[in-house]
Design an enzyme around this catalytic site. Structure first.
Site, PDB file in Angstrom:
ATOM      1  N   ARG A 102     -66.184   4.222 -55.934  1.00 45.95           N
ATOM      2  CA  ARG A 102     -65.491   5.099 -54.972  1.00 45.95           C
ATOM      3  C   ARG A 102     -64.093   4.528 -54.789  1.00 45.95           C
ATOM      4  NH1 ARG A 102     -67.712   7.719 -49.477  1.00 45.95           N
ATOM      5  NH2 ARG A 102     -68.603   9.012 -51.121  1.00 45.95           N
ATOM      6  N   HIS A 129     -65.354  14.767 -56.537  1.00 42.03           N
ATOM      7  CA  HIS A 129     -66.594  14.177 -56.014  1.00 42.03           C
ATOM      8  C   HIS A 129     -67.778  14.820 -56.762  1.00 42.03           C
ATOM      9  CE1 HIS A 129     -69.182  12.004 -53.522  1.00 42.03           C
ATOM     10  NE2 HIS A 129     -68.943  12.532 -52.339  1.00 42.03           N
ATOM     11  N   GLN A 132     -71.580  14.611 -55.559  1.00 38.48           N
ATOM     12  CA  GLN A 132     -71.857  15.483 -54.412  1.00 38.48           C
ATOM     13  C   GLN A 132     -72.164  16.899 -54.886  1.00 38.48           C
ATOM     14  OE1 GLN A 132     -71.747  14.847 -50.895  1.00 38.48           O
ATOM     15  NE2 GLN A 132     -72.695  16.863 -50.903  1.00 38.48           N
ATOM     16  N   ASP A 220     -65.552  21.247 -45.481  1.00 35.66           N
ATOM     17  CA  ASP A 220     -65.482  19.784 -45.477  1.00 35.66           C
ATOM     18  C   ASP A 220     -64.380  19.392 -44.497  1.00 35.66           C
ATOM     19  OD1 ASP A 220     -65.746  17.084 -46.147  1.00 35.66           O
ATOM     20  OD2 ASP A 220     -64.617  17.251 -48.016  1.00 35.66           O
ATOM     21  N   CYS A 260     -70.607  18.527 -46.992  1.00 37.63           N
ATOM     22  CA  CYS A 260     -71.037  17.300 -47.690  1.00 37.63           C
ATOM     23  C   CYS A 260     -71.326  16.157 -46.730  1.00 37.63           C
ATOM     24  CB  CYS A 260     -69.990  16.896 -48.716  1.00 37.63           C
ATOM     25  SG  CYS A 260     -68.393  16.535 -47.975  1.00 37.63           S
ATOM     26  N   ARG A 288     -78.818  14.333 -52.661  1.00 31.56           N
ATOM     27  CA  ARG A 288     -77.986  13.318 -53.314  1.00 31.56           C
ATOM     28  C   ARG A 288     -78.882  12.322 -54.049  1.00 31.56           C
ATOM     29  NH1 ARG A 288     -72.798  12.303 -51.610  1.00 31.56           N
ATOM     30  NH2 ARG A 288     -72.768  11.121 -53.549  1.00 31.56           N
TER      31      ARG A 288
HETATM   32  N1   CP Z   1     -70.922  13.055 -48.755  1.00 32.70           N
HETATM   33  C1   CP Z   1     -70.667  11.761 -49.016  1.00 32.70           C
HETATM   34  O1   CP Z   1     -70.227  11.375 -50.100  1.00 32.70           O
HETATM   35  O2   CP Z   1     -70.964  10.930 -47.988  1.00 32.70           O
HETATM   36  P1   CP Z   1     -70.600   9.386 -47.871  1.00 32.70           P
HETATM   37  O3   CP Z   1     -69.121   9.288 -47.675  1.00 32.70           O
HETATM   38  O4   CP Z   1     -71.372   8.918 -46.665  1.00 32.70           O
HETATM   39  O5   CP Z   1     -71.028   8.693 -49.121  1.00 32.70           O
HETATM   40  N1  NVA Z   2     -63.271  15.037 -48.518  1.00 33.73           N
HETATM   41  C1  NVA Z   2     -63.952  13.916 -47.900  1.00 33.73           C
HETATM   42  C2  NVA Z   2     -65.328  13.776 -48.448  1.00 33.73           C
HETATM   43  C3  NVA Z   2     -66.146  12.667 -47.851  1.00 33.73           C
HETATM   44  C4  NVA Z   2     -67.498  12.542 -48.469  1.00 33.73           C
HETATM   45  C5  NVA Z   2     -63.139  12.646 -48.104  1.00 33.73           C
HETATM   46  O1  NVA Z   2     -62.611  12.466 -49.202  1.00 33.73           O
HETATM   47  O2  NVA Z   2     -63.026  11.864 -47.180  1.00 33.73           O
END
Ligand code: CP
Ligand code: NVA
Length: 306
Positions: A102, A129, A132, A220, A260, A288
């Site tokens: 990440r 992502h 997801q 989101d 998400c 997930r």
């Molecule tokens: N939706 C998602 O990726 O959640 P987290 O940020 O908790 O991993």
């Molecule tokens: N769009 C959000 C998704 C989190 C899972 C972010 O990038 O923070």
């Protein structure tokens, strides 16, 4: 398929295979069957940003599959002290069977994958992502039976989740309407690529029009990780793009509302909608786990899996 960095790394057939495998693995978990297809395999999980779902579902997925996951916080690695990404990628490739990352900047994962000799999985970047979205497609299939005839309205920021969903719509034939305020449209290159791939994609700035006949409404956060400095401006700019009960009532009666998570109640979605009868956000979160397992098996599993 070597890496999963973008949804566009998958062919429609590969995506379908992953979804079918995820369904099978979900059933096996519910039946309590042992599925140690990744015995003695290790997954490194590098996090430059926080996570609840991605971290835990990947870790439990590896445990359920008989393997092992290592949680590695960016700043606790030598990466945090400036060790080059290309060196870290080559070192980890000597220890583990796959790396999930990440990252703040998509370029970081692209650079890592260039030097990694094991599969690299995008666990969220500022651009995409994909993990997801694979779980979300599984969830939509469960509720709607198929993806091809589904009309999905995206309401909110044209962000990483939206970008991957756009590519997924091209891969699956799902119809997608994107409703964002001006200036917050999804990534242009991704939109172009999705259209080239044959996506049925339309843009409708008015959320009330966008949700007409929608089978799915997806939203989101308005402020993604790394955008905290823009918070006040974004709250103002997105005010008309809240998923409220009034908006949901304009879609089909059996519309499902997706997010998400984590959600900001009172911003992109109201408390009533998030907790209401159309919301399926916790099924999404559960999926997930099942989707992640299918991704891992496709990338590092042996023959016996299929
Ligand atoms: N939706 C998602 O990726 O959640 P987290 O940020 O908790 O991993
Ligand atoms: N769009 C959000 C998704 C989190 C899972 C972010 O990038 O923070």
């Amino acid at each position: 398929m070597k890496h999963l960095i973008s949804m566009a790394d998958l062919t429609p057939e590969e995506l379908e295979e992953i979804l079918e495998l995820a369904e099978k693995l979900k059933e096996e978990r519910y039946k309590g069957r042992v599925t140690d297809y990744l015995k003695n395999k290790s997954l490194a999980m590098i996090f430059e940003l926080p996570s609840t779902r991605t971290r835990i579902s990947f870790e439990v997925a590896m445990t359920d599959l008989g393997g092992h996951a290592l949680y590695l916080s960016w700043n606790d690695l030598q990466l945090g002290r400036g060790e080059p990404i290309k060196d870290t990628a080559r070192v980890l490739s000597r220890y583990v069977h796959a790396v999930m990352m990440r990252v703040r900047n998509h370029e970081t994962i692209v650079e890592f994958a260039k030097y990694s000799t094991v599969p690299v999985i995008n666990g969220l970047s500022n651009l995409e992502h994909p993990c997801q979205i694979i779980a979300d497609l599984l969830t939509i299939k469960e509720y709607k039976g198929n993806l091809k005839n589904v009309r999905l309205a995206w309401v909110g920021d044209g962000n990483n989740v939206c970008n991957s969903l756009i590519l997924a719509s091209a891969l699956t034939g799902m119809k997608m309407v994107v409703s964002t305020p001006k200036g917050y449209e999804p990534n242009e290159d991704i939109v172009r690529k999705a259209i080239e791939m044959g996506a049925d994609l339309t843009f409708e700035p008015d959320p009330a029009k966008a949700v007409q006949n929608a089978d799915v409404i997806y939203t989101d956060v308005w402020v993604s990780m790394g955008q905290e400095a823009e918070r006040e401006k974004r709250l103002r700019d997105f005010a008309k793009h809240q998923v409220s009960e009034a908006l949901v009532s304009m879609a089909k009666d059996d519309v499902i509302v997706m997010h998400c998570l984590p959600a900001h109640r009172g911003e992109e979605i109201t408390e009533e909608v998030l907790e209401g009868e159309h919301s399926i956000v916790f099924d999404q979160a559960e999926n997930r786990l099942h989707a992640q397992k299918a991704i891992l098996l496709k990338l590092i599993g042996g023959e016996e899996v299929d």
